[in-house]
Design a protein around this motif. Structure first.
Motif, PDB file in Angstrom:
ATOM      1  N   UNK A   1       0.894  -1.229   0.152  1.00 57.05           N
ATOM      2  CA  UNK A   1      -0.274   0.099   0.020  1.00 57.05           C
ATOM      3  C   UNK A   1       0.728   1.218  -0.157  1.00 57.05           C
ATOM      4  N   UNK A   2       0.327   2.441  -0.207  1.00 57.20           N
ATOM      5  CA  UNK A   2       0.789   3.676  -0.149  1.00 57.20           C
ATOM      6  C   UNK A   2       1.442   4.038   1.145  1.00 57.20           C
ATOM      7  N   UNK A   3       2.723   4.145   0.918  1.00 50.09           N
ATOM      8  CA  UNK A   3       3.586   4.607   2.331  1.00 50.09           C
ATOM      9  C   UNK A   3       3.871   3.439   3.254  1.00 50.09           C
ATOM     10  N   UNK A   4       3.844   2.098   2.526  1.00 48.42           N
ATOM     11  CA  UNK A   4       4.359   0.919   3.296  1.00 48.42           C
ATOM     12  C   UNK A   4       6.056   0.662   3.353  1.00 48.42           C
ATOM     13  N   UNK A   5       6.551   1.633   2.548  1.00 52.70           N
ATOM     14  CA  UNK A   5       8.124   1.440   2.547  1.00 52.70           C
ATOM     15  C   UNK A   5       8.875   0.698   1.485  1.00 52.70           C
TER      16      UNK A   5
ATOM     17  N   UNK B   1      -4.354  -5.254   1.113  1.00 49.89           N
ATOM     18  CA  UNK B   1      -5.130  -6.205   0.492  1.00 49.89           C
ATOM     19  C   UNK B   1      -5.136  -6.228  -1.006  1.00 49.89           C
ATOM     20  N   UNK B   2      -5.082  -5.082  -1.707  1.00 48.27           N
ATOM     21  CA  UNK B   2      -5.237  -5.019  -3.026  1.00 48.27           C
ATOM     22  C   UNK B   2      -4.037  -5.968  -3.669  1.00 48.27           C
ATOM     23  N   UNK B   3      -2.815  -5.785  -3.083  1.00 50.23           N
ATOM     24  CA  UNK B   3      -1.647  -6.403  -3.534  1.00 50.23           C
ATOM     25  C   UNK B   3      -1.861  -7.780  -3.201  1.00 50.23           C
ATOM     26  N   UNK B   4      -2.239  -8.359  -2.199  1.00 50.51           N
ATOM     27  CA  UNK B   4      -2.470  -9.616  -1.939  1.00 50.51           C
ATOM     28  C   UNK B   4      -3.539 -10.591  -2.841  1.00 50.51           C
ATOM     29  N   UNK B   5      -4.452  -9.520  -3.312  1.00 57.08           N
ATOM     30  CA  UNK B   5      -5.587  -9.908  -4.282  1.00 57.08           C
ATOM     31  C   UNK B   5      -4.974 -10.062  -5.409  1.00 57.08           C
ATOM     32  N   UNK B   6      -4.211  -9.106  -6.076  1.00 58.94           N
ATOM     33  CA  UNK B   6      -3.667  -9.157  -7.355  1.00 58.94           C
ATOM     34  C   UNK B   6      -2.754 -10.365  -7.443  1.00 58.94           C
TER      35      UNK B   6
END
Length: 196
Positions: free
Chosen positions: A25-29, A123-128
């Motif tokens: 996500x945004x800002x996760x590093x 979540x969107x990354x995991x789903x993708x």
């Protein structure tokens, strides 16, 4: 998974290149992790946050964030003369996701960075990666060495399939980020051997 160490093209030996994505996500590093791992100055498409993102980018929990990735981050790790790893950091905001299909093409796997202050952002990354069938791990970026939740609690909150590794890391530290990459490669090899 049967990799040849290198190929010869026109009499020139070309090293085997592996592609690994760093997502989240945004800002996760993500930019921080690619920078910590890369042996070269990383290519970064960071831009200063502007008024255009007001009401679009959720800055809660990232109060010191001043820039954002608008295309990708790129870094390189040479493991041996005949083996190179290319790192591609994905953009975190929805409006840049049209780049993900190109970035993920041919990837060995992905590290999904998670920030427990904003866990739903990954979540969107995991789903993708689940939809694409791309092997991935979740690396919880422990900012300031704060581990607010257990690995099993995070895996449950993300509703991960059994066997998807969750590791703790500090994306600012090369050794910690390296350990996350090693865990990803171990996961990919395990999946490959179980499919054989």
């Amino acid at each position: 998974m049967d990799f040849e160490r290198s190929e010869t093209h026109g009499g020139i030996e070309v090293p085997l290149a592996l592609k690994i994505l760093v997502a989240g996500g945004f800002g996760a590093g993500k930019t921080t992790m690619v920078g910590a791992l890369s042996e070269i100055p990383p290519l970064s498409t960071e831009e200063v946050l502007s008024d255009v993102g007001i009401g679009v980018d959720d800055l809660s929990g990232t109060d010191r964030k001043e820039t954002t990735t608008v295309a990708m981050d790129f870094g390189r790790i040479t493991l041996k003369d005949d083996l190179v790893v290319y790192l591609f950091g994905t953009p975190g905001q929805d409006r840049f996701w049209f780049l993900w299909d190109e970035l993920s093409s041919g990837a060995l796997g992905a590290v999904v960075l998670a920030d427990t202050r904003r866990l739903t952002d990954c979540f969107p990354s995991v789903d993708y990666f689940e939809r694409q069938g791309t092997p991935f791990i979740v690396a919880v970026n422990c900012f300031h060495n704060i581990q607010a939740h257990t690995v099993s609690d995070i895996a449950a909150a993300l509703d991960l399939d059994p066997g998807v590794p969750v590791v703790l890391c500090d994306a600012r530290e090369r050794s910690s980020s390296r350990d996350a990459l090693i865990r990803l490669v171990q996961h990919v090899l395990r999946l490959s051997m179980s499919a054989a």
